[in-house]
Design a protein around this motif. Structure first.
Motif, PDB file in Angstrom:
ATOM      1  N   ALA A  74       0.902  -1.323   0.119  1.00  0.00           N
ATOM      2  CA  ALA A  74      -0.066   0.159  -0.055  1.00  0.00           C
ATOM      3  C   ALA A  74       0.845   1.346  -0.100  1.00  0.00           C
ATOM      4  O   ALA A  74       0.579   2.187  -0.555  1.00  0.00           O
ATOM      5  CB  ALA A  74      -0.967   0.094   1.176  1.00  0.00           C
ATOM      6  N   LEU A  75       1.899   1.325   0.806  1.00  0.00           N
ATOM      7  CA  LEU A  75       2.908   2.492   0.822  1.00  0.00           C
ATOM      8  C   LEU A  75       3.449   2.465  -0.578  1.00  0.00           C
ATOM      9  O   LEU A  75       3.544   3.883  -0.980  1.00  0.00           O
ATOM     10  CB  LEU A  75       4.060   2.215   1.899  1.00  0.00           C
ATOM     11  CG  LEU A  75       3.572   2.247   3.338  1.00  0.00           C
ATOM     12  CD1 LEU A  75       4.691   2.024   4.187  1.00  0.00           C
ATOM     13  CD2 LEU A  75       2.988   3.498   3.559  1.00  0.00           C
ATOM     14  N   GLN A  76       3.794   1.404  -1.190  1.00  0.00           N
ATOM     15  CA  GLN A  76       4.428   1.755  -2.311  1.00  0.00           C
ATOM     16  C   GLN A  76       3.402   2.160  -3.618  1.00  0.00           C
ATOM     17  O   GLN A  76       4.020   3.183  -4.340  1.00  0.00           O
ATOM     18  CB  GLN A  76       4.822   0.490  -3.109  1.00  0.00           C
ATOM     19  CG  GLN A  76       6.118  -0.111  -2.190  1.00  0.00           C
ATOM     20  CD  GLN A  76       6.743  -1.534  -2.844  1.00  0.00           C
ATOM     21  OE1 GLN A  76       5.662  -2.517  -3.253  1.00  0.00           O
ATOM     22  NE2 GLN A  76       7.903  -1.976  -2.880  1.00  0.00           N
ATOM     23  N   GLU A  77       2.280   1.599  -3.535  1.00  0.00           N
ATOM     24  CA  GLU A  77       1.225   2.333  -4.258  1.00  0.00           C
ATOM     25  C   GLU A  77       0.864   3.807  -4.029  1.00  0.00           C
ATOM     26  O   GLU A  77       0.866   4.592  -4.812  1.00  0.00           O
ATOM     27  CB  GLU A  77      -0.140   1.727  -4.168  1.00  0.00           C
ATOM     28  CG  GLU A  77       0.114   0.220  -4.585  1.00  0.00           C
ATOM     29  CD  GLU A  77       0.354   0.378  -6.381  1.00  0.00           C
ATOM     30  OE1 GLU A  77      -0.562   1.182  -7.030  1.00  0.00           O
ATOM     31  OE2 GLU A  77       0.828  -0.781  -6.908  1.00  0.00           O
ATOM     32  N   ARG A  78       1.036   4.107  -2.924  1.00  0.00           N
ATOM     33  CA  ARG A  78       0.480   5.777  -2.254  1.00  0.00           C
ATOM     34  C   ARG A  78       1.947   6.546  -2.693  1.00  0.00           C
ATOM     35  O   ARG A  78       1.610   7.706  -3.002  1.00  0.00           O
ATOM     36  CB  ARG A  78       0.256   5.800  -1.112  1.00  0.00           C
ATOM     37  CG  ARG A  78      -0.185   6.880  -0.412  1.00  0.00           C
ATOM     38  CD  ARG A  78      -0.509   6.860   1.004  1.00  0.00           C
ATOM     39  NE  ARG A  78      -1.393   5.757   1.535  1.00  0.00           N
ATOM     40  CZ  ARG A  78      -1.275   4.776   2.407  1.00  0.00           C
ATOM     41  NH1 ARG A  78      -0.053   4.936   3.063  1.00  0.00           N
ATOM     42  NH2 ARG A  78      -2.027   3.771   2.341  1.00  0.00           N
ATOM     43  N   HIS A  79       3.176   6.253  -2.691  1.00  0.00           N
ATOM     44  CA  HIS A  79       4.315   7.004  -2.620  1.00  0.00           C
ATOM     45  C   HIS A  79       5.145   6.688  -3.873  1.00  0.00           C
ATOM     46  O   HIS A  79       6.440   6.927  -3.692  1.00  0.00           O
ATOM     47  CB  HIS A  79       5.021   7.038  -1.290  1.00  0.00           C
ATOM     48  CG  HIS A  79       4.059   7.511  -0.103  1.00  0.00           C
ATOM     49  ND1 HIS A  79       3.325   8.680  -0.090  1.00  0.00           N
ATOM     50  CD2 HIS A  79       3.729   6.663   0.830  1.00  0.00           C
ATOM     51  CE1 HIS A  79       2.933   8.695   1.061  1.00  0.00           C
ATOM     52  NE2 HIS A  79       2.998   7.446   1.846  1.00  0.00           N
TER      53      HIS A  79
END
Length: 246
Positions: A74-79
């Protein structure tokens, strides 16, 4: 300068060599001419048993990374367009979870020199300035210093060598195929962030069978015992420490 002639390293190799040859002497009444080969198997089993704690630590680390994988994804998708923010948020996630992104690295570093010393004893014709007598011992009439590649190059490949190495390669291929099936992911998706890509693990295991053709018989015995132990240990620890969603 030969690294293995450096006094501290030579002393360690000599100690390992002496212990292995001493064990071969103890096993001689039981195994006869194959005592040294049996000693190689026993030493390999002892080394792998001693490294069980590192295997457990690695399994726990894999389970941790598996549990955090959805949050990391999720962090990779968000940032994904802001690498610096992604790095900060990733480290914060690990800190909040009281975990380390390097979990599991230390066990690998610990076992590397231990395995390296044992394997070196099987590969070098001389130890601490004297001949490595281990490599002149035999298994089914084949010296432990014999390799298939060397025999082919020198035109000395005989039936005994072909049969012994054929059996070893067969076992390695069987273990590789079982490993491929056991570690085959349930989906074709890429591995979760921080998790090893087990889709290639079976393929790498097949490469071990090729390596066995180029190393001395003593090292090939070490390989076949090691990969078999590793497979069994992986199955046991995966049941004890199942991955998230596994």
């Amino acid at each position: 300068m030969d690294l293995y002639s450096f006094p501290p390293i030579a002393a360690v190799l000599q100690a390992a060599y002496g212990a292995l040859m001493g064990l071969a002497d103890l096993l001689a009444p039981l195994a006869g001419p194959s005592a040294a080969a049996l000693a190689v198997v026993v030493v390999t089993l002892l080394v792998r048993a001693a490294l069980i704690p590192t295997g457990i630590a690695q399994a726990k680390a894999d389970r941790l990374r598996s549990r955090l994988a959805p949050k990391l994804r999720a962090l990779q998708e968000r940032h994904r367009k802001n690498p610096e923010r992604l790095q900060r948020e990733t480290m914060k996630l690990y800190a909040d979870e009281k975990a380390s992104p390097f979990a599991g690295c230390l066990p690998v570093l610990i076992q590397a020199p231990i395995v390296g010393v044992i394997y070196s004893v099987f590969l070098h014709a001389s130890i601490a300035g004297h001949a490595n007598a281990l490599l002149t011992e035999e298994l089914a009439g084949v010296p432990l210093g014999t390799s298939v590649a060397g025999s082919v190059v020198h035109g000395a490949l005989d039936p005994a060598t072909a049969v012994v190495f054929g059996a070893i390669v067969a076992v390695l291929v069987i273990v590789a195929e079982i490993t491929r099936r056991v570690c085959r992911p349930k989906t074709t998706d890429a591995p979760a962030p921080g998790m090893p890509d087990l889709r290639w693990l079976g393929v790498l295991q097949f490469a071990t069978a090729v390596v066995a053709l180029f190393v001395p018989l003593a090292a090939a015995l070490y390989l076949v015992v090691t990969v078999t132990w590793t497979l069994v240990q992986r199955i046991v620890l995966r049941r004890r420490f199942p991955l998230h969603g596994g």
